[in-house]
Design a protein around this motif. Sequence first.
Motif, PDB file in Angstrom:
ATOM      1  N   VAL A   6       1.087  -1.313  -0.031  1.00  0.00           N
ATOM      2  CA  VAL A   6       0.008  -0.123   0.043  1.00  0.00           C
ATOM      3  C   VAL A   6       0.756   1.164  -0.099  1.00  0.00           C
ATOM      4  N   GLU A   7       0.889   2.031  -1.212  1.00  0.00           N
ATOM      5  CA  GLU A   7       1.601   3.152  -1.227  1.00  0.00           C
ATOM      6  C   GLU A   7       0.837   4.529  -0.955  1.00  0.00           C
ATOM      7  N   PRO A   8       1.316   5.618  -0.682  1.00  0.00           N
ATOM      8  CA  PRO A   8       0.340   6.797  -0.542  1.00  0.00           C
ATOM      9  C   PRO A   8      -0.216   7.332  -1.753  1.00  0.00           C
ATOM     10  N   GLY A   9      -1.564   7.450  -1.612  1.00  0.00           N
ATOM     11  CA  GLY A   9      -2.419   7.921  -2.996  1.00  0.00           C
ATOM     12  C   GLY A   9      -2.398   6.610  -4.055  1.00  0.00           C
ATOM     13  N   MET A  10      -2.053   5.510  -3.707  1.00  0.00           N
ATOM     14  CA  MET A  10      -2.334   4.480  -4.792  1.00  0.00           C
ATOM     15  C   MET A  10      -3.086   3.264  -4.384  1.00  0.00           C
ATOM     16  N   ALA A  11      -3.650   2.705  -5.467  1.00  0.00           N
ATOM     17  CA  ALA A  11      -4.234   1.334  -4.969  1.00  0.00           C
ATOM     18  C   ALA A  11      -3.402   0.393  -4.430  1.00  0.00           C
ATOM     19  N   PHE A  56       1.859  10.873   4.308  1.00  0.00           N
ATOM     20  CA  PHE A  56       0.785  10.042   5.070  1.00  0.00           C
ATOM     21  C   PHE A  56       0.113   9.436   3.854  1.00  0.00           C
ATOM     22  N   ASN A  57      -0.098   8.020   4.417  1.00  0.00           N
ATOM     23  CA  ASN A  57      -0.595   6.944   3.504  1.00  0.00           C
ATOM     24  C   ASN A  57      -2.035   6.466   4.036  1.00  0.00           C
ATOM     25  N   ARG A  58      -2.117   5.932   5.039  1.00  0.00           N
ATOM     26  CA  ARG A  58      -3.487   5.381   5.583  1.00  0.00           C
ATOM     27  C   ARG A  58      -3.700   5.500   6.981  1.00  0.00           C
ATOM     28  N   SER A  59      -4.833   5.837   7.578  1.00  0.00           N
ATOM     29  CA  SER A  59      -5.093   5.444   8.796  1.00  0.00           C
ATOM     30  C   SER A  59      -5.462   4.195   9.421  1.00  0.00           C
ATOM     31  N   ILE A  60      -5.062   3.898  10.585  1.00  0.00           N
ATOM     32  CA  ILE A  60      -5.278   2.314  11.222  1.00  0.00           C
ATOM     33  C   ILE A  60      -6.268   2.528  12.533  1.00  0.00           C
ATOM     34  N   GLU A  61      -7.225   2.051  12.418  1.00  0.00           N
ATOM     35  CA  GLU A  61      -8.220   2.266  13.579  1.00  0.00           C
ATOM     36  C   GLU A  61      -7.682   1.589  14.793  1.00  0.00           C
ATOM     37  N   GLY A  62      -8.338   1.521  15.894  1.00  0.00           N
ATOM     38  CA  GLY A  62      -7.986   1.093  17.165  1.00  0.00           C
ATOM     39  C   GLY A  62      -6.814   1.661  18.035  1.00  0.00           C
ATOM     40  N   HIS A  97      -8.546   0.287  -0.129  1.00  0.00           N
ATOM     41  CA  HIS A  97      -8.376   0.684  -1.448  1.00  0.00           C
ATOM     42  C   HIS A  97      -8.488   1.983  -1.734  1.00  0.00           C
ATOM     43  N   GLN A  98      -9.321   2.906  -0.731  1.00  0.00           N
ATOM     44  CA  GLN A  98      -9.472   4.216  -1.136  1.00  0.00           C
ATOM     45  C   GLN A  98      -8.156   4.925  -0.384  1.00  0.00           C
ATOM     46  N   ALA A  99      -7.482   5.683  -1.191  1.00  0.00           N
ATOM     47  CA  ALA A  99      -6.313   6.578  -0.479  1.00  0.00           C
ATOM     48  C   ALA A  99      -6.953   7.849   0.409  1.00  0.00           C
ATOM     49  N   GLU A 100      -6.055   8.142   1.254  1.00  0.00           N
ATOM     50  CA  GLU A 100      -6.463   9.138   2.256  1.00  0.00           C
ATOM     51  C   GLU A 100      -5.679  10.364   2.465  1.00  0.00           C
ATOM     52  N   ILE A 101      -6.137  11.552   2.594  1.00  0.00           N
ATOM     53  CA  ILE A 101      -5.369  12.799   2.663  1.00  0.00           C
ATOM     54  C   ILE A 101      -5.682  13.313   4.070  1.00  0.00           C
ATOM     55  N   LEU A 102      -4.276  13.413   4.685  1.00  0.00           N
ATOM     56  CA  LEU A 102      -4.517  13.751   6.158  1.00  0.00           C
ATOM     57  C   LEU A 102      -4.954  15.044   6.173  1.00  0.00           C
ATOM     58  N   ILE A 103      -5.924  15.528   7.011  1.00  0.00           N
ATOM     59  CA  ILE A 103      -6.470  16.815   7.050  1.00  0.00           C
ATOM     60  C   ILE A 103      -5.912  17.358   8.446  1.00  0.00           C
ATOM     61  N   PRO A 117      -8.006   5.926  -5.444  1.00  0.00           N
ATOM     62  CA  PRO A 117      -6.495   6.167  -5.518  1.00  0.00           C
ATOM     63  C   PRO A 117      -6.219   6.213  -6.937  1.00  0.00           C
ATOM     64  N   CYS A 118      -4.920   6.458  -7.008  1.00  0.00           N
ATOM     65  CA  CYS A 118      -4.384   6.404  -8.540  1.00  0.00           C
ATOM     66  C   CYS A 118      -4.195   4.828  -8.756  1.00  0.00           C
ATOM     67  N   PRO A 119      -4.281   4.424 -10.032  1.00  0.00           N
ATOM     68  CA  PRO A 119      -4.124   3.023 -10.353  1.00  0.00           C
ATOM     69  C   PRO A 119      -2.343   2.609 -10.017  1.00  0.00           C
ATOM     70  N   ALA A 120      -2.436   1.391  -9.380  1.00  0.00           N
ATOM     71  CA  ALA A 120      -1.303   0.900  -8.878  1.00  0.00           C
ATOM     72  C   ALA A 120      -0.372   0.732 -10.056  1.00  0.00           C
ATOM     73  N   THR A 121       0.775   1.135  -9.846  1.00  0.00           N
ATOM     74  CA  THR A 121       1.877   0.740 -10.952  1.00  0.00           C
ATOM     75  C   THR A 121       2.702  -0.318 -10.670  1.00  0.00           C
ATOM     76  N   PRO A 122       2.474  -1.443 -11.596  1.00  0.00           N
ATOM     77  CA  PRO A 122       3.185  -2.594 -11.027  1.00  0.00           C
ATOM     78  C   PRO A 122       4.621  -2.551 -10.662  1.00  0.00           C
ATOM     79  N   PRO A 123       5.436  -3.352  -9.905  1.00  0.00           N
ATOM     80  CA  PRO A 123       6.513  -3.019  -9.357  1.00  0.00           C
ATOM     81  C   PRO A 123       7.574  -3.336 -10.619  1.00  0.00           C
ATOM     82  N   GLU A 124       7.131  -4.032 -11.676  1.00  0.00           N
ATOM     83  CA  GLU A 124       8.239  -4.265 -12.825  1.00  0.00           C
ATOM     84  C   GLU A 124       8.518  -3.248 -13.914  1.00  0.00           C
ATOM     85  N   HIS A 125       7.400  -1.962 -13.535  1.00  0.00           N
ATOM     86  CA  HIS A 125       7.343  -0.884 -14.415  1.00  0.00           C
ATOM     87  C   HIS A 125       7.336   0.638 -13.535  1.00  0.00           C
ATOM     88  N   PRO A 126       8.693   0.754 -13.031  1.00  0.00           N
ATOM     89  CA  PRO A 126       8.600   2.050 -12.023  1.00  0.00           C
ATOM     90  C   PRO A 126       7.941   3.252 -12.723  1.00  0.00           C
TER      91      PRO A 126
END
Length: 135
Positions: A6-11, A56-62, A97-103, A117-126
């Motif tokens: 899971v990368e910031p802003g990406m699927a 910032f990437n994603r929030s984690i509950e708990g 799945h949904q990207a998050e923007i820290l407010i 999110p932006c579509p994920a870029t496969p690792p073999e295609h940087p």
Amino acid sequence: MNVLVVEPGMAPYEKEVNGLEEMQATVGGLITASYPYEEPVAIVSNDESINMGMEFNRSIEGGYGGIFGPFFVCGLTEDSFCSLTPEQMEHFKKKFHQAEILIAAKGNTPITLKVDPCPATPPEHPRRPPKTPGR
């Protein structure tokens, strides 16, 4: 092991990660693991992400707050990391799945805006930076 990256802003996307060096390369530095869920999975992220100024990437509950920089979700055995099951892979793909923007943040609780999110870029295609006009 087969993990969910899971990368910031990406699927999120699946990736094969083997050994400490590949784990560190995936998160961009020293690793740390969090265990916020009752099921046997770990979130592996960069231990110095905030100090490094990672996005910032994603929030984690708990009460876990949020994760900065890229992370991956993997399964757990009694004493090590392992591949996610196909069911876990699908569950966490949907969860992150949904990207998050820290407010803002209230204590250890991030306040975020969920966005597509932006579509994920496969690792073999940087990803490459956009070309500068006129060059």
